[in-house]
Design an enzyme around this catalytic site. Sequence first.
Site, PDB file in Angstrom:
ATOM      1  N   SER A  67      36.288  12.323  27.753  1.00 14.39           N
ATOM      2  CA  SER A  67      34.949  12.978  26.967  1.00 14.39           C
ATOM      3  C   SER A  67      34.635  14.171  27.497  1.00 14.39           C
ATOM      4  CB  SER A  67      33.604  12.081  26.929  1.00 14.39           C
ATOM      5  OG  SER A  67      33.672  11.364  28.236  1.00 14.39           O
ATOM      6  N   HIS A  70      36.495  16.399  25.392  1.00 12.18           N
ATOM      7  CA  HIS A  70      36.070  16.620  23.988  1.00 12.18           C
ATOM      8  C   HIS A  70      35.030  17.483  23.926  1.00 12.18           C
ATOM      9  CE1 HIS A  70      38.352  12.845  22.959  1.00 12.18           C
ATOM     10  NE2 HIS A  70      39.350  13.609  22.809  1.00 12.18           N
TER      11      HIS A  70
HETATM   12 ZN   LIG Z   1      34.241   8.895  31.437  1.00  6.70          ZN
END
Ligand SMILES: [Zn+2]
Length: 385
Positions: A67, A70
Site C-alpha cells: 500500500s 500505491h
Molecule cells: Zn501493509
Amino acid sequence: MKGMVLDAKWEPKPDYTVSEWEKKTGKAITGNAIWHNPTLEVKDWPDPTPGPKEVLLQIQACGVCGSDMHFYETDDQNYILYPGLTKFPTILGHEFSGKVKEVGKEVTQLKVGDMVTVEEMIWCGRCKPCRNGYPNHCTNLEEIGFTIPGAFANYIAVDEKFCWKIDAIAERFGSEEMAYAVGALTEPSCVAYNAMFTRAGGFKPGHYVNVVGAGPIGLASIGLAKAAGAGIIVAFEVSAQRRELAKAVGADFVYDPREVVGSEVMMDLSKGEGFDFHVEAAGVPELAIPEMEKALAINSKIVQIGRAAQRVPMYLESFQVRRAQAFGAQGHSGHENFPNVIRLVASGRLDLSPIITAHYDLAQTVDAIAKSVERTDGKIMVHPN
Ligand SMILES: [Zn+2]
Ligand SMILES: [Zn+2]
C-alpha cells in the site's frame, strides 16, 4: 522529530460523489478518487506525546508495504493508486516494531524498555462489529500510516492495547536488531494468518497448498503453510527473485505463471486429486481463481487476501461437485492472530527473516519505496533510529 509525510490535494474526481461523512471527517473512503498530486518527503513533524493509556515508542524498524507503493504510484490523472481509507497529510508506515520510551499514567501492561510490535488497525471497541468480536470490520476504524501518523518516523504514540511484546523473538534470534526487523514482519504475517487460519479455518496436515503471488503476504502464507504441515506447497510468482524467496521460506515447487498453466501443474503434482487449500495473494483473482477452480480437491478452500477491484467469473458447479468453499478476509486484529504468529516465530517454526532483502535509513525512505516499486525485493526495511 522527522517523519516521511505524504501530502496531497483534496480534489475529488468529477464522477465521484463525496459523502457527508467524508466531508465531516476529512477522510476519503476511496483514496484514489480524492487525493490528487501526492508528494512524499521526509520532514519535520511535531513530537508525539503519549496520552494516559498510550506508550511512546522509539521506532526501530518499519517495513515498506504494497500500500505504501500505491501512494508513490499514481494513475494517469496523478491521483494516488491506493483505493482505501486515507486522510492526509500524514506520516506513512504501518508494519513496525519499537522500544517503549515513555508510558502514560494509566498504562499497566508495558514498561519503559519493552520491545513491541503493533497492530495497524486502531479498532474502536465500541461499534457493533467490534463488540461482536470482529475488530477487522470496525466501523470507526483509524489506520496507522493511512489516517493517523505512521511509523516511518522517529516516534509514535499508541494505546498499549494495540502493542504486542516481542521479547520471545529476541530470545530466538539472540539479537535486538534482528528481533525488531523480524518483529516488523508480524503485521503482514498476521494478515496471512487471519485469512488462512482464523477466517478459512486452515487445512489438515498433509494437505496440498497453492499460493498465488510471492510478495510479502504470499511469502508469509508459504511460511505459515509449511509451519502448519502442508504436504506440498506450490507457489506461482512472476519475479525470479521472489520465486527464490518462496523456496527459501518453504515452497516445494515454484513457477512463473506466464510459463505454465497453473491448474495443469497442480493436477500433475497431485496426481489428479487437486489441491486442498488455495491462497490468492497476488491481487489478480481474475487470473488466479479460474486456475484454482480447475484444480479443486474434494473439500478444498479458496482464500482471497489480495485486493483487487475486479469481478471474477466463477463456475459454481465446480464448487458443488468438489464440495469447495471460497473465503474473503481482511485485516489482522483479534482472534489470537498476533500472539500466535509471535509464538510461531519465537519457536523457529516460522522464519521469514530471509524475506528481508534491503535496509534503509529514515532519510532514505522515499528511495526505499521507489525500490519496492520494482517489485523484485521481498520486504524492504526502514530503520528510523
Ligand atoms: Zn501493509
Ligand atoms: Zn469498532
